[in-house]
Scaffold this motif. Sequence first.
Motif, PDB file in Angstrom:
ATOM      1  N   LEU A 263       0.877  -1.205  -0.077  1.00 37.10           N
ATOM      2  CA  LEU A 263       0.169  -0.105   0.061  1.00 37.10           C
ATOM      3  C   LEU A 263       0.840   1.142   0.009  1.00 37.10           C
ATOM      4  O   LEU A 263       0.412   2.125  -0.581  1.00 37.10           O
ATOM      5  CB  LEU A 263      -0.865  -0.073   1.201  1.00 37.10           C
ATOM      6  N   THR A 264       1.981   1.250   0.600  1.00 37.51           N
ATOM      7  CA  THR A 264       2.934   2.370   0.787  1.00 37.51           C
ATOM      8  C   THR A 264       3.418   2.762  -0.642  1.00 37.51           C
ATOM      9  O   THR A 264       3.209   4.095  -1.065  1.00 37.51           O
ATOM     10  CB  THR A 264       4.126   1.980   1.540  1.00 37.51           C
ATOM     11  N   ILE A 265       3.951   1.917  -1.326  1.00 42.32           N
ATOM     12  CA  ILE A 265       4.336   1.921  -2.810  1.00 42.32           C
ATOM     13  C   ILE A 265       2.965   2.345  -3.739  1.00 42.32           C
ATOM     14  O   ILE A 265       3.337   3.484  -4.568  1.00 42.32           O
ATOM     15  CB  ILE A 265       4.928   0.621  -3.608  1.00 42.32           C
ATOM     16  N   ARG A 266       2.094   1.741  -3.607  1.00 43.65           N
ATOM     17  CA  ARG A 266       0.929   2.086  -4.536  1.00 43.65           C
ATOM     18  C   ARG A 266       0.464   3.655  -4.071  1.00 43.65           C
ATOM     19  O   ARG A 266       0.304   4.259  -5.139  1.00 43.65           O
ATOM     20  CB  ARG A 266      -0.313   1.066  -4.277  1.00 43.65           C
ATOM     21  N   THR A 267       0.433   4.011  -2.934  1.00 43.97           N
ATOM     22  CA  THR A 267       0.109   5.222  -2.690  1.00 43.97           C
ATOM     23  C   THR A 267       0.838   6.429  -3.277  1.00 43.97           C
ATOM     24  O   THR A 267       0.678   7.387  -3.654  1.00 43.97           O
ATOM     25  CB  THR A 267      -0.157   5.493  -1.050  1.00 43.97           C
ATOM     26  N   HIS A 268       2.361   5.867  -2.940  1.00 40.92           N
ATOM     27  CA  HIS A 268       3.411   6.854  -3.454  1.00 40.92           C
ATOM     28  C   HIS A 268       3.215   7.190  -5.238  1.00 40.92           C
ATOM     29  O   HIS A 268       3.540   8.287  -5.545  1.00 40.92           O
ATOM     30  CB  HIS A 268       4.647   6.255  -3.158  1.00 40.92           C
ATOM     31  N   HIS A 269       2.947   6.077  -5.831  1.00 37.74           N
ATOM     32  CA  HIS A 269       3.030   6.030  -7.259  1.00 37.74           C
ATOM     33  C   HIS A 269       1.785   6.529  -7.784  1.00 37.74           C
ATOM     34  O   HIS A 269       1.788   7.246  -8.810  1.00 37.74           O
ATOM     35  CB  HIS A 269       3.531   4.832  -7.955  1.00 37.74           C
ATOM     36  N   THR A 270       0.680   6.127  -7.672  1.00 38.27           N
ATOM     37  CA  THR A 270      -0.751   6.244  -7.952  1.00 38.27           C
ATOM     38  C   THR A 270      -1.791   7.150  -7.091  1.00 38.27           C
ATOM     39  O   THR A 270      -2.732   7.653  -7.742  1.00 38.27           O
ATOM     40  CB  THR A 270      -1.363   4.984  -8.309  1.00 38.27           C
ATOM     41  N   GLY A 271      -1.361   7.243  -5.853  1.00 37.86           N
ATOM     42  CA  GLY A 271      -2.085   7.785  -4.981  1.00 37.86           C
ATOM     43  C   GLY A 271      -1.800   9.340  -4.710  1.00 37.86           C
ATOM     44  O   GLY A 271      -1.015   9.932  -5.210  1.00 37.86           O
ATOM     45  N   VAL A 272      -2.858   9.990  -4.136  1.00 35.86           N
ATOM     46  CA  VAL A 272      -2.739  11.368  -3.548  1.00 35.86           C
ATOM     47  C   VAL A 272      -2.901  11.398  -1.957  1.00 35.86           C
ATOM     48  O   VAL A 272      -3.682  11.139  -1.370  1.00 35.86           O
ATOM     49  CB  VAL A 272      -3.694  12.474  -4.179  1.00 35.86           C
ATOM     50  N   VAL A 273      -1.694  12.235  -1.395  1.00 34.72           N
ATOM     51  CA  VAL A 273      -1.806  12.372  -0.144  1.00 34.72           C
ATOM     52  C   VAL A 273      -2.400  13.827   0.300  1.00 34.72           C
ATOM     53  O   VAL A 273      -1.999  14.968   0.056  1.00 34.72           O
ATOM     54  CB  VAL A 273      -0.217  12.734   0.464  1.00 34.72           C
ATOM     55  N   ARG A 274      -3.518  13.880   0.664  1.00 36.79           N
ATOM     56  CA  ARG A 274      -4.631  14.854   0.875  1.00 36.79           C
ATOM     57  C   ARG A 274      -4.193  15.379   2.249  1.00 36.79           C
ATOM     58  O   ARG A 274      -4.573  16.793   2.530  1.00 36.79           O
ATOM     59  CB  ARG A 274      -6.021  14.675   0.520  1.00 36.79           C
ATOM     60  N   ARG A 275      -3.866  14.718   3.275  1.00 35.59           N
ATOM     61  CA  ARG A 275      -3.685  15.095   4.622  1.00 35.59           C
ATOM     62  C   ARG A 275      -2.208  15.001   5.085  1.00 35.59           C
ATOM     63  O   ARG A 275      -1.709  13.973   4.791  1.00 35.59           O
ATOM     64  CB  ARG A 275      -4.676  14.311   5.557  1.00 35.59           C
TER      65      ARG A 275
END
Length: 394
Positions: A263-275
């Motif tokens: 999940l860490t890698i997926r969030t880094h490459h495809t996700g958006v950190v809104r908070r």
Amino acid sequence: MPVAISRQPFICLRRLPKTKRTYATSQTPLPPAPPTSGAAKLSTRRLISLHGPDAPKFLQGIITNNVKPDSRAGFFAAFLTAQGKVLHDVFIYPTLGSSFHEQTNKTEDAGFLVEVDGDQVPALLKHLKRHKLRAKLQMRLVEEGELDIWATWKEAEKWTPFSGVAGEGSNVDDRGNLTLVDSRAMGMGQRILLPSTTKLDTLPAMEGIQDAGLDAYTIRRYLRGVPEGQQEIPRDDVLPMNSNFDIMGGIDFKKGCYVGQELTIRTHHTGVVRRRILPVTLFDAAAAVPEKMQYEASTSFATPERNMDIKIDGKRGKPGRWINGVGNIGLAMCRLELMTDLQVTGEPSTFSPEDRFVVKTGAEEDAQTLGVKAFVPDWMKSKIRAPKLQRRVE
């Protein structure tokens, strides 16, 4: 003969006067502003020793940063759950070549000291033992009075500025003491592990450095937006990017498999950190919004209770959550596109400079309402990625 039983008068609990929570006010003196050069003994942190032939491989599979077998430099990292949420924020000190390793481990096998929040030692030891299986290593809690953890800073010295690369240089000084450059944010200084019988000012490099106390270290962290420990990074609550591990050098995104990596890698490459956790300042809700982040020891209002919601004055929604603070400064979990002018998505930003943000000091009806202003430090702004532009295919 029947015994007379005395009956107590009935008391309705609803009629009892409610006890009011007492808050810190000007009657409780706040700590002074931290000096430009100083030190603090981190009594809230503890050390766990790991050593053995399998120690590097063991750590490599359960922490977010890269354990390099040929490097003796310490680094910042995190232990995650299988779902990718933060369990513990830690510093890792390789011990080979240090006096501690020679006197305690007495082997040429790799060794590490894991620095963690003192209250979380039982939980981390349980986590380590769960993953140990047949790994050839030994682990133990370093006893109190064996090694002290010190944070030191000299704003004119080279080791104080932000390095940007976790683990540069050697971590053993000329007396065999373990050291580590704190690269989480600009100006955080360095850590040094000293035997409890050794005084800090006996080291040539620390000449003239005075113990400023733990409060000074905490204030310096808050001014830079650096969370630490279980009270500010609750276990199994947020992803590491929400607590800024990605921009504080705590994650190696090129590293292979470890617990929580997917999940860490997926969030880094495809996700958006809104908070993200940001430094915030408190002020009188009726006063003007502060232009800069500055600690004021003369603050007279109370610090809000933990996890109090931050709201937009006169509007609906909860753009943030108060975490912890001292006086008029602290940390808060903020929605970036609501509380700052940062744009993290390709969508239009909802931030308005006219919006005023407020937080109550407690859940009681008579709790004071304070203004809140979030700041994005320069070191953080340069690390947060801009949104990727979506190209339209004609």
